[in-house]
Each structure stands twice: as C-alpha cells, then as structure tokens.
Design an enzyme around this catalytic site. Structure first.
Site, mmCIF file in Angstrom:
data_model
loop_
_atom_site.group_PDB
_atom_site.id
_atom_site.type_symbol
_atom_site.label_atom_id
_atom_site.label_comp_id
_atom_site.label_asym_id
_atom_site.label_seq_id
_atom_site.Cartn_x
_atom_site.Cartn_y
_atom_site.Cartn_z
ATOM 1 N N HIS A 15 3.347 -1.284 -1.218
ATOM 2 C CA HIS A 15 2.792 -1.042 -2.560
ATOM 3 C C HIS A 15 3.891 -1.265 -3.594
ATOM 4 O O HIS A 15 4.778 -0.433 -3.758
ATOM 5 C CB HIS A 15 2.288 0.411 -2.661
ATOM 6 C CG HIS A 15 1.645 0.742 -3.971
ATOM 7 N ND1 HIS A 15 0.422 1.371 -4.046
ATOM 8 C CD2 HIS A 15 2.046 0.543 -5.250
ATOM 9 C CE1 HIS A 15 0.105 1.541 -5.321
ATOM 10 N NE2 HIS A 15 1.077 1.046 -6.066
ATOM 11 N N HIS A 17 4.836 -3.109 -7.697
ATOM 12 C CA HIS A 17 4.477 -3.827 -8.930
ATOM 13 C C HIS A 17 5.637 -4.742 -9.292
ATOM 14 O O HIS A 17 6.730 -4.255 -9.592
ATOM 15 C CB HIS A 17 4.231 -2.839 -10.078
ATOM 16 C CG HIS A 17 3.151 -1.848 -9.774
ATOM 17 N ND1 HIS A 17 1.846 -2.029 -10.171
ATOM 18 C CD2 HIS A 17 3.171 -0.682 -9.081
ATOM 19 C CE1 HIS A 17 1.112 -1.012 -9.751
ATOM 20 N NE2 HIS A 17 1.894 -0.176 -9.087
ATOM 21 N N ARG A 19 5.170 -7.170 -11.705
ATOM 22 C CA ARG A 19 4.885 -7.680 -13.064
ATOM 23 C C ARG A 19 4.904 -9.209 -13.063
ATOM 24 O O ARG A 19 4.745 -9.828 -12.020
ATOM 25 C CB ARG A 19 5.851 -7.122 -14.115
ATOM 26 C CG ARG A 19 6.027 -5.605 -14.073
ATOM 27 C CD ARG A 19 4.789 -4.844 -14.451
ATOM 28 N NE ARG A 19 5.097 -3.431 -14.628
ATOM 29 C CZ ARG A 19 4.292 -2.449 -14.254
ATOM 30 N NH1 ARG A 19 3.120 -2.687 -13.678
ATOM 31 N NH2 ARG A 19 4.624 -1.207 -14.466
ATOM 32 N N LYS A 101 -7.801 -3.409 -4.611
ATOM 33 C CA LYS A 101 -7.290 -2.180 -5.207
ATOM 34 C C LYS A 101 -8.307 -1.531 -6.125
ATOM 35 O O LYS A 101 -8.815 -2.157 -7.060
ATOM 36 C CB LYS A 101 -6.000 -2.503 -5.980
ATOM 37 C CG LYS A 101 -5.348 -1.329 -6.656
ATOM 38 C CD LYS A 101 -4.686 -0.379 -5.666
ATOM 39 C CE LYS A 101 -4.203 0.898 -6.343
ATOM 40 N NZ LYS A 101 -2.817 0.851 -6.723
ATOM 41 N N HIS A 138 -6.131 4.155 -5.732
ATOM 42 C CA HIS A 138 -5.392 5.044 -6.626
ATOM 43 C C HIS A 138 -6.278 6.293 -6.731
ATOM 44 O O HIS A 138 -7.267 6.294 -7.451
ATOM 45 C CB HIS A 138 -5.167 4.399 -8.002
ATOM 46 C CG HIS A 138 -4.364 5.275 -8.901
ATOM 47 N ND1 HIS A 138 -3.091 4.968 -9.304
ATOM 48 C CD2 HIS A 138 -4.642 6.500 -9.446
ATOM 49 C CE1 HIS A 138 -2.612 5.954 -10.060
ATOM 50 N NE2 HIS A 138 -3.546 6.890 -10.158
ATOM 51 N N HIS A 176 0.219 6.210 -2.696
ATOM 52 C CA HIS A 176 1.180 7.132 -3.320
ATOM 53 C C HIS A 176 0.680 8.572 -3.396
ATOM 54 O O HIS A 176 0.572 9.151 -4.486
ATOM 55 C CB HIS A 176 1.619 6.639 -4.705
ATOM 56 C CG HIS A 176 0.511 6.099 -5.588
ATOM 57 N ND1 HIS A 176 -0.609 6.819 -5.906
ATOM 58 C CD2 HIS A 176 0.375 4.902 -6.205
ATOM 59 C CE1 HIS A 176 -1.383 6.092 -6.685
ATOM 60 N NE2 HIS A 176 -0.807 4.920 -6.879
ATOM 61 N N ASP A 249 5.738 1.906 -4.733
ATOM 62 C CA ASP A 249 5.142 1.987 -6.068
ATOM 63 C C ASP A 249 6.199 1.787 -7.152
ATOM 64 O O ASP A 249 6.116 2.360 -8.236
ATOM 65 C CB ASP A 249 4.393 3.311 -6.282
ATOM 66 C CG ASP A 249 3.438 3.225 -7.471
ATOM 67 O OD1 ASP A 249 3.095 2.107 -7.886
ATOM 68 O OD2 ASP A 249 3.053 4.278 -7.989
HETATM 69 O O1 DOR Z 1 3.471 5.272 -11.972
HETATM 70 C C1 DOR Z 1 2.699 4.330 -11.847
HETATM 71 N N1 DOR Z 1 2.938 3.117 -12.422
HETATM 72 N N2 DOR Z 1 1.574 4.511 -11.172
HETATM 73 C C2 DOR Z 1 0.609 3.583 -11.117
HETATM 74 O O2 DOR Z 1 -0.403 3.836 -10.550
HETATM 75 C C3 DOR Z 1 0.759 2.297 -11.854
HETATM 76 C C4 DOR Z 1 2.156 1.980 -12.088
HETATM 77 C C5 DOR Z 1 2.333 0.865 -13.108
HETATM 78 O O3 DOR Z 1 1.709 -0.190 -12.940
HETATM 79 O O4 DOR Z 1 3.087 1.050 -14.054
HETATM 80 ZN ZN ZN Z 2 1.172 1.440 -8.078
#
Ligand code: DOR
Ligand code: ZN
Length: 349
Positions: A15, A17, A19, A101, A138, A176, A249
C-alpha cells in the site's frame, strides 16, 4: 541480544502513494530501492478509474525506476459508483490490475469521487468476487456525526460486517488498520480477509500528533489512536499470523500544504520504511518474524511468487535528510533531521 545484521528476502509494500509528475523521481526511487513490488494507490486527482489511465500512470512510474532495480509497480483501480462490472471482467482478462480500492466518499485525500452508498457498487463487488479480484478497503465511516476516533470501529459495524456477509467469497484487504477493534475483527474472520499495517501506526499514538503542540507531519488517516490500540497492532504484526502484512501507506504532501491551515492526512515514510518496521520488531523482541510479515504474507495472499533477491538490515545509525526538494516545493520526511538506528541495503544476485 539483537544481531548486528539480518538478511531478509526482499520485501513488498502492499500500500503506497507515489503521486504523479514532479513527485515520481523521489517517490519511485525510495520505494524501488528495497521493495520488490509495491501496490500503487489510485487516488490521483482525478482518480484512476479506467484501464488506459492506469496503464499510462504505470508507464510514468516505470520511467523513474532506477537502473538495475528489481521493482514492479502493481496497479489498482479506484472504485466509483459509476464503475461498470464489465470493467472488472476486462481488467481480469487483460491482467495487470491487482485490486480495486474502496474509498468512502470524503474519508481522506482525494476521496470525493469515492463511494457514498455501498449498495451502489454491489454489482461491481459481485463481479470481483466472481473473478477473484481483491477489494482494498479504506475502512472509515466518513459520516460527520461519527467521532473521528471512532470511524474505523463504526465502519466495521455498519459497512464491513454486512459487506462480508453479502459477499462470502470476496477477497478483502482492510488497509492500514489502526485500532484493537480492527485487529480482533480481522482475526475473527476467515482467511479471505487480511490487513495491512503501517510503520507509523506501529510507532506512534495520537498523543505524539496532538499533545503539547499539533504536529501536522504526524497527521494521517486513519488518525493515530491510543497506546492500547498501538499495542494490539504491534502484537498482530509480530505474531506471525499471515493475515497481517506490510503496507506503508507512505503518502507525501508538500510542506506548504501540511503546514497550512487545512492540513491533509498523510505521512511520508518510504525513505526509511524497512528501518522503521525493524525498530518495531526489534523492540518487541521479534526480529525473526519481520521477514514473513514484510516478504511472505502479502505475496502469498495476492498469489504472487515470493521475491528472490535478498536485503540486509544492519545496525548502523544514520541521519535522515531534514527535507527533500520536490519541484518548487519541499517534503518533510518522517524523522527528518534525526537519526535512525537501522540501515538497509540490497544484495543483487
Ligand atoms: O494518511 C493518509 N494519506 N491516508 C489515506 O488514506 C490517504 C493518504 C493520502 O493519499 O494522502
Ligand atoms: Zn493510503
């Protein structure tokens, strides 16, 4: 006594991100250094709701893969109420999609296109169950009448339990998890339900974020909980139970955003992810169980071969940069400017 070095099968991050655009050179570099595979979250703005969008994003990620790295991004789709079941069939047929998701609408960053009415996606879930594509959840109720600290527990009661009953064969990952209630819930369900655990929920509590002064760089969703929850998460992670596996995460936001008056949730941990998990397992006296948690349980659940490369973690204190430059912005990494006591390196074979 803690060994000076430990050798592990190369782990995966289930998991993360990354970007897009100016973020990718750094986020891909950090994830690709030690992780063999990473499950890439689809909450871009706009979100990844079609196969061509996902394929184009994967290409942009791969363009930043460091030379020689054994890194495979595993892509996911963003579930919306407008999604058609045929898309799931097509995704299964073509391959390359590892999960869908579910963001409850308004639960977190870039979730406005998420799901407000779970019944509206039942036909999609039906097809996912049929073809064996995992649902990644989530698990927080975003209802404004629910206290932010109770969102996970309320989601379990009101959405998760009925959903698992309605889809008895659907493969599901509760992402998470942040509470003891969630740990107990995952343990109580059959093998088809798993959970990912972040390093930050294993290391910090809400007091670290909120007491004395508010620390926006420790603000995440789900929000950090109390010490008893943290203890339950550590117990789950270090227990050897295959239901629990690594998902950082790691979620970068620009410093300007985090320190503005409307901070978005997200903690950046990809630069020291394994080192942080090593701290947790070491403190629990369970370092010997880190490999299964980080490198076996997730791959086994997703039906993928375990990685063949090895990594070495050594006790070697080093200093994390205070910040990273991202285009015209800066990023404050977790533990920026301080020392961590483990150092990771990969053994290429
Ligand atoms: O803390 C988080 N940031 N939790 C999430 O579910 C999304 C993530 C984000 O994309 O910034
Ligand atoms: Zn996440």
């Amino acid at each position: 006594m803690t060994p000076q070095t430990i050798t592990l099968t190369q782990p995966d991050d289930w998991h993360v991100h990354l970007r897009d655009g100016v973020w990718l050179p750094l986020t891909v570099l950090h994830s690709a250094r030690y992780f063999g595979r990473a499950l890439i979250m689809p909450n871009l703005d706009p979100p990844l709701t079609t196969l061509p969008k996902v394929a184009a994003y994967m290409k942009r990620i791969l363009a930043h893969k460091p030379k020689g790295a054994h890194f495979q991004p595993l892509m996911t789709l963003y579930l919306t109420e407008g999604m058609k079941p045929d898309l799931i069939k097509e995704a299964r047929m073509r391959g390359g999609i590892y999960g869908v998701k579910l963001y409850p609408a308004f639960a977190t960053t870039h979730s406005t296109k998420g799901v407000a009415n779970i019944k509206a996606v039942y036909s999609v879930l039906e097809t996912m169950q049929e073809v064996g594509l995992p649902l990644l959840v989530h698990g927080e109720l975003s209802d404004s009448t629910v206290d932010v600290f109770d969102r996970e527990a309320c989601f379990i009661e009101r959405v998760f339990i009925p959903l698992l009953k309605d889809f008895p064969e659907l493969k599901v990952v509760f992402e998470h998890i942040s509470t003891k209630v969630a740990v107990d819930f995952v343990k109580s369900e059959r093998e088809r339900l798993r959970a990912t655990l972040t390093a930050h929920h294993l290391l910090y509590t809400r007091s670290d974020c909120l007491a004395h002064e508010f620390n926006p760089h420790l603000y995440c969703a789900p929000i950090l909980k109390r010490a008893s929850d943290r203890r339950a998460l550590i117990e789950a992670a270090t227990s050897g139970n295959p239901k629990f596996f690594l998902g950082t995460d790691s979620a970068p936001h620009a410093r300007r955003q985090k320190e503005s008056g409307c901070t978005k949730p997200g903690i950046y941990t990809a630069h020291i992810a394994l080192e942080l998990y090593a701290e947790v397992f070491e403190a629990a006296g369970k370092l010997e169980r880190l490999e299964a948690f980080a490198s076996f349980h997730g791959a086994d659940f997703y039906g993928l071969p375990r990685n063949r490369q090895k990594i070495i973690l050594s006790q070697q204190s080093w200093k994390v940069p205070l910040q990273y430059r991202i285009g015209n912005e800066t990023l404050v990494p977790l533990r920026g400017g301080t020392s961590v006591r483990w150092k990771c390196r990969i053994l290429f074979q």
